[in-house]
Design an enzyme around this catalytic site. Structure first.
Site, mmCIF file in Angstrom:
data_model
loop_
_atom_site.group_PDB
_atom_site.id
_atom_site.type_symbol
_atom_site.label_atom_id
_atom_site.label_comp_id
_atom_site.label_asym_id
_atom_site.label_seq_id
_atom_site.Cartn_x
_atom_site.Cartn_y
_atom_site.Cartn_z
ATOM 1 C CE1 TYR A 52 6.448 44.554 -51.040
ATOM 2 C CE2 TYR A 52 6.650 45.633 -48.902
ATOM 3 C CZ TYR A 52 7.211 44.898 -49.935
ATOM 4 O OH TYR A 52 8.526 44.510 -49.862
ATOM 5 N NE ARG A 55 5.557 43.578 -44.747
ATOM 6 C CZ ARG A 55 6.771 43.947 -45.144
ATOM 7 N NH1 ARG A 55 7.174 43.685 -46.394
ATOM 8 N NH2 ARG A 55 7.575 44.575 -44.327
ATOM 9 C CD GLN A 87 17.820 46.606 -40.834
ATOM 10 O OE1 GLN A 87 18.247 45.882 -41.737
ATOM 11 N NE2 GLN A 87 17.894 46.248 -39.564
ATOM 12 C CG ASN A 88 11.275 47.659 -38.408
ATOM 13 O OD1 ASN A 88 11.892 46.722 -38.902
ATOM 14 N ND2 ASN A 88 11.207 47.864 -37.107
ATOM 15 C CG HIS A 105 15.350 48.725 -45.589
ATOM 16 N ND1 HIS A 105 15.541 47.588 -44.854
ATOM 17 C CD2 HIS A 105 16.583 49.081 -46.027
ATOM 18 C CE1 HIS A 105 16.828 47.270 -44.847
ATOM 19 N NE2 HIS A 105 17.477 48.170 -45.545
ATOM 20 C CB CYS A 132 0.237 58.838 -59.857
ATOM 21 S SG CYS A 132 1.369 60.115 -59.243
ATOM 22 C CB SER A 173 18.708 38.664 -38.484
ATOM 23 O OG SER A 173 18.477 39.250 -39.766
HETATM 24 C C1 BV8 Z 1 21.820 48.048 -51.672
HETATM 25 C C2 BV8 Z 1 12.054 45.556 -48.239
HETATM 26 C C3 BV8 Z 1 23.190 49.131 -53.272
HETATM 27 C C4 BV8 Z 1 11.119 46.370 -47.456
HETATM 28 C C5 BV8 Z 1 14.180 44.736 -47.491
HETATM 29 C C6 BV8 Z 1 24.854 40.186 -53.181
HETATM 30 C C7 BV8 Z 1 23.968 40.313 -54.253
HETATM 31 C C8 BV8 Z 1 23.021 41.335 -54.312
HETATM 32 C C9 BV8 Z 1 22.942 42.260 -53.307
HETATM 33 C C10 BV8 Z 1 23.822 42.108 -52.255
HETATM 34 C C11 BV8 Z 1 24.764 41.109 -52.179
HETATM 35 N N1 BV8 Z 1 25.460 41.250 -51.023
HETATM 36 C C12 BV8 Z 1 24.984 42.305 -50.367
HETATM 37 C C13 BV8 Z 1 24.009 42.842 -51.121
HETATM 38 C C14 BV8 Z 1 23.242 43.979 -50.813
HETATM 39 C C15 BV8 Z 1 21.854 43.558 -50.359
HETATM 40 C C16 BV8 Z 1 21.942 42.583 -49.212
HETATM 41 O O1 BV8 Z 1 22.242 42.971 -48.111
HETATM 42 N N2 BV8 Z 1 21.662 41.289 -49.469
HETATM 43 C C17 BV8 Z 1 21.759 40.318 -48.387
HETATM 44 C C18 BV8 Z 1 20.624 39.299 -48.521
HETATM 45 C C19 BV8 Z 1 23.132 39.668 -48.463
HETATM 46 N N3 BV8 Z 1 21.294 44.806 -49.918
HETATM 47 C C20 BV8 Z 1 20.607 45.541 -50.788
HETATM 48 O O2 BV8 Z 1 20.301 45.200 -51.895
HETATM 49 C C21 BV8 Z 1 20.220 46.929 -50.290
HETATM 50 N N4 BV8 Z 1 20.559 47.866 -51.312
HETATM 51 O O3 BV8 Z 1 22.761 47.490 -51.183
HETATM 52 O O4 BV8 Z 1 21.901 48.936 -52.686
HETATM 53 C C22 BV8 Z 1 23.009 50.113 -54.338
HETATM 54 C C23 BV8 Z 1 24.019 51.061 -54.514
HETATM 55 C C24 BV8 Z 1 23.885 51.985 -55.522
HETATM 56 C C25 BV8 Z 1 22.752 51.965 -56.333
HETATM 57 C C26 BV8 Z 1 21.746 51.026 -56.140
HETATM 58 C C27 BV8 Z 1 21.872 50.075 -55.119
HETATM 59 C C28 BV8 Z 1 18.725 47.025 -50.026
HETATM 60 C C29 BV8 Z 1 18.373 46.236 -48.812
HETATM 61 C C30 BV8 Z 1 16.898 46.440 -48.485
HETATM 62 C C31 BV8 Z 1 16.149 45.204 -48.845
HETATM 63 N N5 BV8 Z 1 14.741 45.365 -48.469
HETATM 64 N N6 BV8 Z 1 12.853 44.779 -47.332
HETATM 65 C C32 BV8 Z 1 10.197 45.445 -46.740
HETATM 66 O O5 BV8 Z 1 9.557 44.619 -47.398
HETATM 67 O O6 BV8 Z 1 10.134 45.559 -45.503
HETATM 68 S S1 BV8 Z 1 15.135 43.828 -46.430
HETATM 69 C C33 BV8 Z 1 14.248 43.215 -45.134
HETATM 70 O O7 BV8 Z 1 15.216 42.667 -44.233
HETATM 71 C C34 BV8 Z 1 13.493 44.238 -44.330
HETATM 72 O O8 BV8 Z 1 13.692 45.567 -44.733
HETATM 73 C C35 BV8 Z 1 14.078 44.048 -42.933
HETATM 74 O O9 BV8 Z 1 14.037 45.207 -42.224
HETATM 75 C C36 BV8 Z 1 15.449 43.644 -43.279
HETATM 76 C C37 BV8 Z 1 16.300 43.090 -42.187
HETATM 77 O O10 BV8 Z 1 15.567 42.084 -41.516
HETATM 78 P P1 BV8 Z 1 15.427 42.258 -39.919
HETATM 79 O O11 BV8 Z 1 14.749 43.553 -39.644
HETATM 80 O O12 BV8 Z 1 16.752 42.049 -39.294
HETATM 81 O O13 BV8 Z 1 14.431 41.118 -39.560
HETATM 82 P P2 BV8 Z 1 14.784 39.574 -39.361
HETATM 83 O O14 BV8 Z 1 13.505 38.815 -39.411
HETATM 84 O O15 BV8 Z 1 15.904 39.192 -40.263
HETATM 85 O O16 BV8 Z 1 15.378 39.510 -37.877
HETATM 86 C C38 BV8 Z 1 14.534 39.816 -36.802
HETATM 87 C C39 BV8 Z 1 15.421 39.905 -35.586
HETATM 88 O O17 BV8 Z 1 14.626 40.292 -34.479
HETATM 89 C C40 BV8 Z 1 16.064 38.579 -35.219
HETATM 90 O O18 BV8 Z 1 17.432 38.793 -34.936
HETATM 91 C C41 BV8 Z 1 15.332 38.153 -33.954
HETATM 92 O O19 BV8 Z 1 16.188 37.517 -33.027
HETATM 93 C C42 BV8 Z 1 14.865 39.468 -33.402
HETATM 94 N N7 BV8 Z 1 13.615 39.390 -32.658
HETATM 95 C C43 BV8 Z 1 12.522 38.631 -32.949
HETATM 96 N N8 BV8 Z 1 11.570 38.858 -32.025
HETATM 97 C C44 BV8 Z 1 12.066 39.786 -31.155
HETATM 98 C C45 BV8 Z 1 13.356 40.130 -31.557
HETATM 99 N N9 BV8 Z 1 14.117 41.020 -30.910
HETATM 100 C C46 BV8 Z 1 13.591 41.586 -29.803
HETATM 101 N N10 BV8 Z 1 12.348 41.304 -29.347
HETATM 102 C C47 BV8 Z 1 11.568 40.419 -29.991
HETATM 103 N N11 BV8 Z 1 10.332 40.154 -29.516
#
Ligand code: BV8
Length: 224
Positions: A52, A55, A87-88, A105, A132, A173
């Site tokens: 981090y 980043r 989400q960023n 996030h 802190c 995504s």
């Molecule tokens: C929660 C940290 C509940 C910060 C991130 C099964 C087991 C365990 C958990 C789960 C499960 N099923 C579902 C879950 C929940 C889980 C989840 O979703 N898991 C997934 C993998 C299935 N979610 C969670 O755990 C969330 N919390 O549910 O809590 C809870 C309830 C009560 C009490 C406690 C808890 C928390 C989710 C947050 C995770 N943290 N990151 C950081 O480091 O940044 S996630 C990470 O992915 C980032 O935050 C990022 O923002 C996020 C999504 O990614 P994208 O932004 O979409 O980026 P990606 O690369 O994937 O895609 C880029 C896109 O851009 C592409 O589509 C591409 O085509 C496009 N692109 C590229 N270039 C361009 C473009 N578009 C336009 N122009 C361009 N030039």
């Protein structure tokens, strides 16, 4: 007119910030998802803090792009009629002028104290274990939401989505929940749904309108 815009890593890609699931989504040989988790932090806190810190440095070295600026213009026109949910964890929306903004996030430019829960603004490194400013303990981590942790602002976000007329998804995504479910929520409450992204996502429900292309083209094109 009430609009909710959800942004993901794709809106910052052309500013020079790598996306998560691009082919090179690795950090020192680790999958990003393995690093950005509580388990990853417990296993190797120095690796995660360095991840981090790097980043944070990259985010400080780049600038908002035409897509961020188009959303700031849209807020100028709509005022409280626009909410940007990102989400960023970079601050490019703020630096482009957006104010009605939720970092669901968390934020690179904020730390979270594991001892007292304080969330001080933070622009330096954390790997050197600074104290802190509130309690003096050396247990600061990035104030970002890892998998299994509760995202920020969920009530405010969901209230805005169920009331909006248009829901726009930009550069995500649709791989991560609850954000990935927002298009279905918007559609269920009668909003028009739009996706502006490079590679259309296989969303849980199809968008009413999809414009594929780089954000710096498709976002100003849609806004203006
Ligand atoms: C929660 C940290 C509940 C910060 C991130 C099964 C087991 C365990 C958990 C789960 C499960 N099923 C579902 C879950 C929940 C889980 C989840 O979703 N898991 C997934 C993998 C299935 N979610 C969670 O755990 C969330 N919390 O549910 O809590 C809870 C309830 C009560 C009490 C406690 C808890 C928390 C989710 C947050 C995770 N943290 N990151 C950081 O480091 O940044 S996630 C990470 O992915 C980032 O935050 C990022 O923002 C996020 C999504 O990614 P994208 O932004 O979409 O980026 P990606 O690369 O994937 O895609 C880029 C896109 O851009 C592409 O589509 C591409 O085509 C496009 N692109 C590229 N270039 C361009 C473009 N578009 C336009 N122009 C361009 N030039």
């Amino acid at each position: 007119m009430r609009i909710v815009v959800l942004t993901g890593a794709g809106i910052s890609a052309e500013s020079g910030i790598p996306t998560f699931r691009a082919a090179d989504g690795l950090w020192e040989g680790h999958r990003v998802e393995a690093v950005a988790t509580p388990d990853g932090f417990e296993t190797d806190p120095d690796l995660v803090l360095r991840f981090y810190d790097e980043r944070r440095r990259v985010a400080a070295s780049v600038a908002p792009n035409a897509a961020h600026r188009a959303l700031a213009r849209l807020e100028g026109a709509l005022g409280d009629g626009l909410l940007v949910v990102t989400q960023n964890v970079d601050d490019l929306h703020e630096r482009a002028g957006s104010r009605n903004l939720v970092h669901m996030h968390g934020e690179l430019l904020r730390a979270l104290c594991g001892a007292c829960g304080a969330r001080p603004g933070w622009s330096g490194d954390l790997a050197d274990r600074p104290a802190c400013p509130e309690c003096g303990e050396r247990m600061l981590r990035p104030d970002v939401v890892w998998f299994g942790e509760l995202p920020y602002g969920l009530d405010r976000i969901e209230q805005a989505i169920v009331a909006c007329d248009v829901f726009v998804s930009i550069g995500t995504s649709g791989a991560v929940y609850p954000a990935a479910g927002y298009v279905a929520l918007a559609a269920a409450f009668g909003a028009r749904t739009v996706e502006l992204t490079l590679v259309p996502s296989d969303a849980v429900v199809p968008f009413d309108e999809v414009r594929a292309g780089p954000a710096t083209t498709v976002v100003p094109g849609w806004v203006d």
